[in-house]
Write a protein that holds these residues in place. Structure first.
Motif, mmCIF file in Angstrom:
data_model
loop_
_atom_site.group_PDB
_atom_site.id
_atom_site.type_symbol
_atom_site.label_atom_id
_atom_site.label_comp_id
_atom_site.label_asym_id
_atom_site.label_seq_id
_atom_site.Cartn_x
_atom_site.Cartn_y
_atom_site.Cartn_z
ATOM 1 N N ILE A 1 6.630 -2.683 -13.296
ATOM 2 C CA ILE A 1 6.824 -1.150 -13.303
ATOM 3 C C ILE A 1 7.493 -0.535 -12.643
ATOM 4 N N PHE A 2 7.577 -0.778 -11.354
ATOM 5 C CA PHE A 2 8.564 -0.345 -10.170
ATOM 6 C C PHE A 2 8.679 -1.161 -9.065
ATOM 7 N N ARG A 3 9.697 -1.275 -8.531
ATOM 8 C CA ARG A 3 9.826 -1.987 -7.181
ATOM 9 C C ARG A 3 10.794 -0.937 -6.211
ATOM 10 N N GLY A 4 10.214 -0.997 -4.927
ATOM 11 C CA GLY A 4 10.702 0.003 -4.109
ATOM 12 C C GLY A 4 12.368 0.017 -3.815
ATOM 13 N N LEU A 5 12.762 -1.408 -3.687
ATOM 14 C CA LEU A 5 14.004 -1.744 -3.598
ATOM 15 C C LEU A 5 14.923 -1.174 -4.676
ATOM 16 N N GLY B 1 -2.784 -2.620 -4.488
ATOM 17 C CA GLY B 1 -1.938 -1.714 -3.465
ATOM 18 C C GLY B 1 -1.287 -2.243 -2.440
ATOM 19 N N GLY B 2 -0.993 -3.632 -2.427
ATOM 20 C CA GLY B 2 -0.145 -4.295 -1.517
ATOM 21 C C GLY B 2 -1.009 -4.556 -0.220
ATOM 22 N N THR B 3 -0.300 -4.265 0.909
ATOM 23 C CA THR B 3 -0.807 -4.310 2.211
ATOM 24 C C THR B 3 -1.116 -2.651 2.694
ATOM 25 N N GLY B 4 -0.824 -1.900 1.697
ATOM 26 C CA GLY B 4 -0.762 -0.261 1.989
ATOM 27 C C GLY B 4 0.397 0.053 2.934
ATOM 28 N N ILE C 1 -2.040 -8.843 -7.709
ATOM 29 C CA ILE C 1 -1.030 -8.674 -8.573
ATOM 30 C C ILE C 1 0.137 -7.794 -8.003
ATOM 31 N N GLY C 2 1.180 -8.205 -8.347
ATOM 32 C CA GLY C 2 2.664 -7.410 -8.036
ATOM 33 C C GLY C 2 2.659 -6.208 -9.057
ATOM 34 N N GLY C 3 3.648 -5.652 -8.817
ATOM 35 C CA GLY C 3 4.184 -4.417 -9.518
ATOM 36 C C GLY C 3 5.301 -4.459 -10.194
ATOM 37 N N THR D 1 3.945 -8.079 -2.295
ATOM 38 C CA THR D 1 2.699 -8.186 -2.760
ATOM 39 C C THR D 1 2.390 -9.823 -2.258
ATOM 40 N N ASP D 2 3.466 -10.496 -2.127
ATOM 41 C CA ASP D 2 3.517 -11.807 -1.517
ATOM 42 C C ASP D 2 2.679 -11.771 -0.160
ATOM 43 N N THR D 3 3.386 -10.939 0.603
ATOM 44 C CA THR D 3 2.870 -10.675 1.857
ATOM 45 C C THR D 3 1.163 -10.126 2.001
ATOM 46 N N GLY E 1 9.509 5.218 -2.639
ATOM 47 C CA GLY E 1 9.755 4.065 -3.582
ATOM 48 C C GLY E 1 8.645 2.798 -3.247
ATOM 49 N N ASP E 2 8.515 2.607 -2.436
ATOM 50 C CA ASP E 2 7.590 1.437 -1.853
ATOM 51 C C ASP E 2 6.263 1.839 -2.171
ATOM 52 N N TYR E 3 5.775 3.043 -1.973
ATOM 53 C CA TYR E 3 4.591 3.761 -2.342
ATOM 54 C C TYR E 3 4.394 3.678 -3.906
ATOM 55 N N LEU F 1 -0.634 -13.020 -8.802
ATOM 56 C CA LEU F 1 -0.067 -12.897 -9.919
ATOM 57 C C LEU F 1 1.350 -11.953 -9.924
ATOM 58 N N SER F 2 2.398 -12.239 -10.322
ATOM 59 C CA SER F 2 3.381 -11.305 -10.173
ATOM 60 C C SER F 2 3.435 -10.373 -11.268
ATOM 61 N N GLY F 3 3.750 -9.070 -11.088
ATOM 62 C CA GLY F 3 3.705 -7.898 -12.167
ATOM 63 C C GLY F 3 4.565 -8.221 -13.192
ATOM 64 N N GLU F 4 5.734 -8.915 -12.882
ATOM 65 C CA GLU F 4 6.771 -9.280 -13.943
ATOM 66 C C GLU F 4 6.082 -10.278 -15.097
ATOM 67 N N ALA F 5 5.110 -11.119 -14.597
ATOM 68 C CA ALA F 5 4.732 -11.921 -15.504
ATOM 69 C C ALA F 5 3.573 -11.308 -16.650
ATOM 70 N N GLY G 1 6.018 1.743 -5.862
ATOM 71 C CA GLY G 1 5.567 -0.111 -6.231
ATOM 72 C C GLY G 1 3.894 -0.303 -6.100
ATOM 73 N N MET G 2 3.630 0.358 -4.807
ATOM 74 C CA MET G 2 2.078 0.141 -4.583
ATOM 75 C C MET G 2 1.385 0.504 -5.629
ATOM 76 N N LEU G 3 1.469 1.755 -6.166
ATOM 77 C CA LEU G 3 0.636 2.473 -7.260
ATOM 78 C C LEU G 3 0.825 1.523 -8.438
ATOM 79 N N ALA G 4 2.044 1.149 -8.769
ATOM 80 C CA ALA G 4 2.133 -0.047 -9.799
ATOM 81 C C ALA G 4 1.307 -1.237 -9.861
ATOM 82 N N THR G 5 1.061 -1.531 -8.669
ATOM 83 C CA THR G 5 0.251 -2.608 -8.430
ATOM 84 C C THR G 5 -1.488 -2.263 -8.851
ATOM 85 N N VAL G 6 -1.731 -0.970 -8.544
ATOM 86 C CA VAL G 6 -2.972 -0.496 -8.994
ATOM 87 C C VAL G 6 -3.047 -0.298 -10.373
#
Ligand code: UDP
Length: 234
Positions: A54-58, A130-133, A49-51, A139-141, A70-72, A10-14, A74-79
């Protein structure tokens, strides 16, 4: 059921729902209710789930935040999103375990394939956050990686459109949807299903992807049953 172990992305945006930011409690409860319909059929469910709500690193790095930092974030946002979903599932009596590419004691234990599979076999939903860490991934990857790791039958990519189209259906009224696609076709046509890293992982591991509209009640169960919903890439 056609699939017995699935990974739902699921995307975070959704999760923003009608609010346009953060987490819409109605959308969250709706997703939990959809997930319950397949848990009740004893389907083993892992969720990533994406993030982006809340936040995207890019986006952060465009605003001056260091990319890796920023990427970290984003990973926290997924948590955070994963915790919200865990709560919503709990309200429906669904047991779930929160794992992650980054461990956060005491809320999120470090992802381990062995433990994730154990949890699934015990009837828990495994939410893998937390994505791939690692920075520079999406989060797709992460969903492709986790699906391969836990030997899921399929990745179900829940979106807000009916499937994969030959043009953007939200912009082009003549866009037509594909029912099925091979990985080769999708690649040759340059169709954006997942980012290329995720797409390649799925292709190399023969992991099918079903893209479907998660906002239509009943769709998730139909997909899991193997009904003709969404686009199947295999
Ligand atoms: N992210 C990351 N590594 C990962 C997964 C995610 O660094 O393995 C970061 C990245 O900054 C990304 C953010 O987390 O922008 C949120 O994830 P994503 O953009 O995939 O969320 P979505 O678009 O699905 O809401």
């Amino acid at each position: 059921m056609k699939y017995t172990r699935i990974l739902l992305k699921l995307s975070g945006e959704a999760l923003e729902g009608a609010q346009g930011y953060g987490i819409d409690p109605k959308r969250l409860a709706g997703y939990a209710a959809e997930i319950k319909t397949i848990v009740d059929e004893n389907v083993q469910v892992a969720i990533v789930i994406g993030g982006g709500n809340i936040f995207r690193g890019l986006q952060g790095s465009a605003e001056g935040v260091d990319r890796v930092q920023g990427d970290y974030m984003g990973m926290l946002a997924t948590v955070i999103n994963s915790m919200a979903l865990q709560d919503a599932l709990g309200k429906l009596g669904i047991r779930s375990k929160l794992l992650g590419g980054i461990a956060i004691d005491p809320i999120c234990e470090r992802m381990s394939r062995v433990r994730a599979i154990e949890y699934l076999e015990q009837g828990n939903v495994a939410i893998i956050s937390g994505g791939t860490g690692n920075p520079y991934f999406t989060t797709d990857t992460a969903s492709a990686l986790r699906a391969v790791e836990i030997k899921a039958d399929v990745i179900l990519k829940g979106t807000r459109v009916e499937g994969v189209y030959n043009a953007d259906p939200e912009k082009d009224p003549t866009a037509t949807k594909y029912d099925t696609l091979s990985f080769e076709e999708a690649y040759e046509k340059g169709l954006k299903i997942m980012d290329l890293t995720a797409f390649t992982l799925c292709k190399e591991n023969n992991l099918p992807i079903v893209v479907f509209n998660m906002n239509t009640p009943g769709n998730l169960k139909k997909v899991v049953k193997g009904e003709k919903v969404g686009t199947v890439v295999s």
